[in-house]
Write a protein that holds these residues in place. Sequence first.
Motif, PDB file in Angstrom:
ATOM      1  N   LYS A 197       0.852  -1.187   0.000  1.00  0.00           N
ATOM      2  CA  LYS A 197       0.000   0.000   0.000  1.00  0.00           C
ATOM      3  C   LYS A 197       0.894   1.245   0.000  1.00  0.00           C
ATOM      4  O   LYS A 197       1.779   1.381   0.844  1.00  0.00           O
ATOM      5  N   VAL A 198       0.652   2.135  -0.955  1.00  0.00           N
ATOM      6  CA  VAL A 198       1.360   3.412  -1.034  1.00  0.00           C
ATOM      7  C   VAL A 198       0.307   4.505  -0.882  1.00  0.00           C
ATOM      8  O   VAL A 198      -0.588   4.618  -1.726  1.00  0.00           O
ATOM      9  N   ALA A 199       0.379   5.254   0.184  1.00  0.00           N
ATOM     10  CA  ALA A 199      -0.666   6.235   0.505  1.00  0.00           C
ATOM     11  C   ALA A 199      -2.037   5.563   0.520  1.00  0.00           C
ATOM     12  O   ALA A 199      -3.037   6.134   0.072  1.00  0.00           O
ATOM     13  N   ALA A 203      -0.137  -0.973  -4.808  1.00  0.00           N
ATOM     14  CA  ALA A 203       0.811  -0.676  -5.876  1.00  0.00           C
ATOM     15  C   ALA A 203       1.898  -1.738  -5.928  1.00  0.00           C
ATOM     16  O   ALA A 203       2.205  -2.382  -4.916  1.00  0.00           O
ATOM     17  N   ILE A 218       6.906   2.920  -9.263  1.00  0.00           N
ATOM     18  CA  ILE A 218       5.641   2.607  -8.603  1.00  0.00           C
ATOM     19  C   ILE A 218       4.558   2.461  -9.655  1.00  0.00           C
ATOM     20  O   ILE A 218       4.247   3.405 -10.380  1.00  0.00           O
ATOM     21  N   LYS A 224      -5.751   5.769  -9.944  1.00  0.00           N
ATOM     22  CA  LYS A 224      -5.263   6.002  -8.584  1.00  0.00           C
ATOM     23  C   LYS A 224      -3.851   6.586  -8.550  1.00  0.00           C
ATOM     24  O   LYS A 224      -3.428   7.117  -7.510  1.00  0.00           O
ATOM     25  N   GLU A 227      -3.266  10.081  -7.152  1.00  0.00           N
ATOM     26  CA  GLU A 227      -3.303  10.283  -5.698  1.00  0.00           C
ATOM     27  C   GLU A 227      -1.923  10.039  -5.087  1.00  0.00           C
ATOM     28  O   GLU A 227      -1.499  10.756  -4.171  1.00  0.00           O
ATOM     29  N   ILE A 228      -1.222   9.021  -5.599  1.00  0.00           N
ATOM     30  CA  ILE A 228       0.132   8.755  -5.100  1.00  0.00           C
ATOM     31  C   ILE A 228       1.061   9.907  -5.485  1.00  0.00           C
ATOM     32  O   ILE A 228       1.848  10.385  -4.670  1.00  0.00           O
ATOM     33  N   TRP A 229       0.959  10.361  -6.733  1.00  0.00           N
ATOM     34  CA  TRP A 229       1.757  11.498  -7.223  1.00  0.00           C
ATOM     35  C   TRP A 229       1.522  12.725  -6.339  1.00  0.00           C
ATOM     36  O   TRP A 229       2.480  13.355  -5.861  1.00  0.00           O
ATOM     37  N   THR A 231       0.354  12.926  -3.271  1.00  0.00           N
ATOM     38  CA  THR A 231       0.814  12.720  -1.897  1.00  0.00           C
ATOM     39  C   THR A 231       2.328  12.873  -1.810  1.00  0.00           C
ATOM     40  O   THR A 231       2.849  13.501  -0.878  1.00  0.00           O
TER      41      THR A 231
END
Length: 387
Positions: A197-199, A203, A218, A224, A227-229, A231
């Motif tokens: 889990k990433v944020a 992933a 990643i 989704k 959202e990682i970008w 964060t």
Amino acid sequence: MAAEAAEATHETTGAAAPLKTPLHARHVALGARMVPFAGYDMPVQYPSGILTEHNWTREKAGLFDVSHMGQCFLIGPDHETTARALEALIPADIVNLAPGKQRYSQLLNEEGGILDDLMITRSIDPDEDGALYLVVNAACKDADYAHIEARLPANVKLVKAEHRGLIALQGPGAEAALAKIAPEAAEMGFMSSRTMKVAGIKANVSRSGYTGEDGYEISAAANKIGEIWDTLLLDGTVKPIGLGARDSLRLEAGLCLYGHDIDTTTSPIEAALNWSIQKRRREEGGFPGATRIQRELAEGVSRIRVGLKPEGRAPAREGTEIATPEGEVIGVVTSGGFGPTLNGPCAMGYVAKAHSAPGTQLNLIVRGKPLPAVVATMPFVPNGYKR
């Protein structure tokens, strides 16, 4: 202009509208200068500029959108079946690739020329035994998929992962930045892979990249990945980086760019990629062009890729002829530019083997004039990989 930016100028007018990655709107909102590259509209730089972005990645953490790359899975009944199907196309040892590990290799034609280079990952999850994750170059992906599919046995399938986005976090600050939102990432070693889990988002994370620095790639669902970008960019040590700095970073790291430093006319041995062919494959063969490659391993090659350091500050660009001090043309530059970390120009090219030893004095013919240069060991800038 960096090679990847220059590549964009080769696009023909009247072509289909460029594709957009899942992060396209974010690049535009950040003020990126967008250029056509490999069929996509991609950020070549942000307002801070290529030099600043390059240095930031070397010193802190740079975030790259690489969603244009080709992601796919080979899926068979078990690991050995899938691995052997892939080994019929590439020279790397995949049968003995351990779960959760990654390997670099090349798709070869029957003459041993390079159709593309790629990364291969074996899942660490026992429930995914028989699946291999591949990442290929954006400009080659359609041809790669067709080439692979046409040569797979009936019980191994290629599944395109077009529903996924891909980003790369690179630099000495990458581990600390990613560990804040994915603590498991700090435990990973170079060329390893895990699902985590990433944020809060599932992933696939590998500890690898294309800059010579420590870092991660990643892969997550396209809807989704933004959202990682977002964060990651909340961290003050992380800034977005475009294709221009990606090119200068990989050049300083001595890493090949497909279509420039390697192509269908070069073998992995000429390209000085011997290290990517493991002992079993060297001995057994069984891949396209094996006869040639085994001969080159045993007897040597007539030309080989080398690093070059021109004297002074003027860079030597792709296509520049390489000559002996006596004026004999012995090769050509395939990538070249100014190395910001090196604080000087650097280049790669192919030269006759007799002139390939580090320290050999050569001339680069720039605008008709000989520019003194010396054969240099690569990488030009020491790697920062987490071993």
